[in-house]
Design a protein around this motif. Structure first.
Motif, PDB file in Angstrom:
ATOM      1  N   MET A   1     -39.621  34.415 -34.288  1.00 55.04           N
ATOM      2  CA  MET A   1     -38.982  33.100 -34.358  1.00 55.04           C
ATOM      3  C   MET A   1     -39.171  32.449 -35.718  1.00 55.04           C
ATOM      4  O   MET A   1     -38.266  31.843 -36.268  1.00 55.04           O
ATOM      5  CB  MET A   1     -39.549  32.197 -33.249  1.00 55.04           C
ATOM      6  CG  MET A   1     -38.962  30.787 -33.223  1.00 55.04           C
ATOM      7  SD  MET A   1     -37.200  30.754 -32.857  1.00 55.04           S
ATOM      8  CE  MET A   1     -37.217  31.211 -31.135  1.00 55.04           C
ATOM      9  N   SER A  64     -27.257  36.323 -21.760  1.00 61.39           N
ATOM     10  CA  SER A  64     -28.411  37.058 -21.239  1.00 61.39           C
ATOM     11  C   SER A  64     -28.040  38.437 -20.708  1.00 61.39           C
ATOM     12  O   SER A  64     -28.911  39.240 -20.409  1.00 61.39           O
ATOM     13  CB  SER A  64     -29.085  36.242 -20.118  1.00 61.39           C
ATOM     14  OG  SER A  64     -29.474  34.972 -20.597  1.00 61.39           O
ATOM     15  N   ASP A 154     -28.934  37.893 -33.627  1.00 60.60           N
ATOM     16  CA  ASP A 154     -30.101  37.363 -32.924  1.00 60.60           C
ATOM     17  C   ASP A 154     -29.667  36.455 -31.785  1.00 60.60           C
ATOM     18  O   ASP A 154     -28.907  35.499 -31.987  1.00 60.60           O
ATOM     19  CB  ASP A 154     -30.999  36.581 -33.886  1.00 60.60           C
ATOM     20  CG  ASP A 154     -31.532  37.458 -35.012  1.00 60.60           C
ATOM     21  OD1 ASP A 154     -32.358  38.337 -34.721  1.00 60.60           O
ATOM     22  OD2 ASP A 154     -31.104  37.255 -36.168  1.00 60.60           O
ATOM     23  N   GLU A 156     -31.380  34.275 -30.261  1.00 60.38           N
ATOM     24  CA  GLU A 156     -31.858  32.903 -30.448  1.00 60.38           C
ATOM     25  C   GLU A 156     -30.827  32.060 -31.187  1.00 60.38           C
ATOM     26  O   GLU A 156     -30.582  30.894 -30.837  1.00 60.38           O
ATOM     27  CB  GLU A 156     -33.181  32.890 -31.211  1.00 60.38           C
ATOM     28  CG  GLU A 156     -34.358  33.526 -30.486  1.00 60.38           C
ATOM     29  CD  GLU A 156     -34.461  35.017 -30.757  1.00 60.38           C
ATOM     30  OE1 GLU A 156     -33.496  35.578 -31.346  1.00 60.38           O
ATOM     31  OE2 GLU A 156     -35.484  35.612 -30.378  1.00 60.38           O
ATOM     32  N   ILE A 159     -27.842  31.337 -28.749  1.00 58.79           N
ATOM     33  CA  ILE A 159     -28.143  30.296 -27.767  1.00 58.79           C
ATOM     34  C   ILE A 159     -28.198  28.924 -28.435  1.00 58.79           C
ATOM     35  O   ILE A 159     -27.662  27.944 -27.911  1.00 58.79           O
ATOM     36  CB  ILE A 159     -29.470  30.607 -27.045  1.00 58.79           C
ATOM     37  CG1 ILE A 159     -29.309  31.848 -26.158  1.00 58.79           C
ATOM     38  CG2 ILE A 159     -29.922  29.417 -26.205  1.00 58.79           C
ATOM     39  CD1 ILE A 159     -30.573  32.274 -25.452  1.00 58.79           C
ATOM     40  N   ALA A 160     -28.808  28.837 -29.637  1.00 56.04           N
ATOM     41  CA  ALA A 160     -28.884  27.560 -30.343  1.00 56.04           C
ATOM     42  C   ALA A 160     -27.495  27.043 -30.678  1.00 56.04           C
ATOM     43  O   ALA A 160     -27.196  25.851 -30.497  1.00 56.04           O
ATOM     44  CB  ALA A 160     -29.716  27.716 -31.617  1.00 56.04           C
TER      45      ALA A 160
END
Length: 244
Positions: A1, A64, A154, A156, A159-160
């Protein structure tokens, strides 16, 4: 992260993907604004909140299950020389749903149907609105997430970007819905946009891609013309009655 937080490439990917997600979310906001306009204001606010929350949930769920999602683009069967994937079928079904819904709403507006049926049905009208929002959320989420998969590596970042885009959609949906409700001509324009978007989705399902830039330019140009039309009407009304 931590390497994502300190990486300029990650921030550039997040900014680009968020911008694309916001643009793709325009279709969803237009649909929500139109669909909730035929139920009472209190229910409309709740339906809009539920609809946008579902949009966020569907996008995160789809992210997901990336492997399954990518598999949706693989050919499932062929017919009349065309190969169709499950993604194609979802896009065609969603596009036809949009065209049918928008055509029905245009007919209701032209025939000057009132909203008594919606008010009499109460909870059932609210439930039917939510069902329609769920259906179209699935269609728009699929298109949005496939774009995210192609833009970033990525999850992450994906999703962000989706969360930020949904928050902006939530903030903008209220003013857009109120504007559409207060100006009947804009509702007709929004319904015409939905027909256009539905045709584009069906075309995508048949592997005939209509560049979204053309559609969004048409929407932006028509919205600008309608904005000046509303402004001109307001100024004429003030000129006739300076006390307003």
């Amino acid at each position: 992260m931590m390497h994502l937080i300190t990486s300029p490439e990650a921030w550039a990917a997040l900014l680009t993907l968020t911008s694309l997600e916001i643009v793709l979310g325009i279709d969803n906001v237009i649909f929500l604004s139109v669909i909730v306009s035929r139920i009472p204001q209190q229910q409309a606010n709740r339906a809009r909140q539920i609809g946008l929350a579902l949009a966020l949930v569907f996008r995160i769920i789809l992210l997901s299950v990336l492997v399954w999602l990518i598999g949706l683009t693989a050919p499932a069967f062929s017919f009349a020389g065309y190969e169709f994937s499950w993604r194609d079928l979802i896009l065609i079904g969603g596009g036809l749903f949009l065209i049918a819904k928008a055509t029905h709403e245009i007919h209701a507006e032209v025939e000057a149907d009132d909203d008594e049926g919606d008010e009499r049905s109460g909870g059932s009208a609210f439930f039917w609105v939510i069902v329609q929002i769920v259906i179209i959320d699935i269609v728009f989420s699929l298109d949005s997430i496939i774009t995210a998969i192609g833009m970033a590596q990525d999850i992450e970042i994906m999703i962000a970007a989706v969360v930020i885009a949904c928050l902006i959609m939530y903030i903008s949906s209220g003013p857009v819905s109120r504007f559409v409700a207060e100006h009947p001509t804009t509702k007709m324009l929004a319904l015409a946009f939905l027909v256009l978007i539905g045709v584009a989705l069906v075309a995508d399902g048949f592997k005939f891609h209509i560049p979204r830039g053309y559609i969004y330019f048409a929407i932006a140009f028509s919205a600008a013309v309608e904005f000046f039309n509303v402004l001109a009407k307001r100024n004429r009304r003030k000129a006739r009655n300076p006390s307003l």
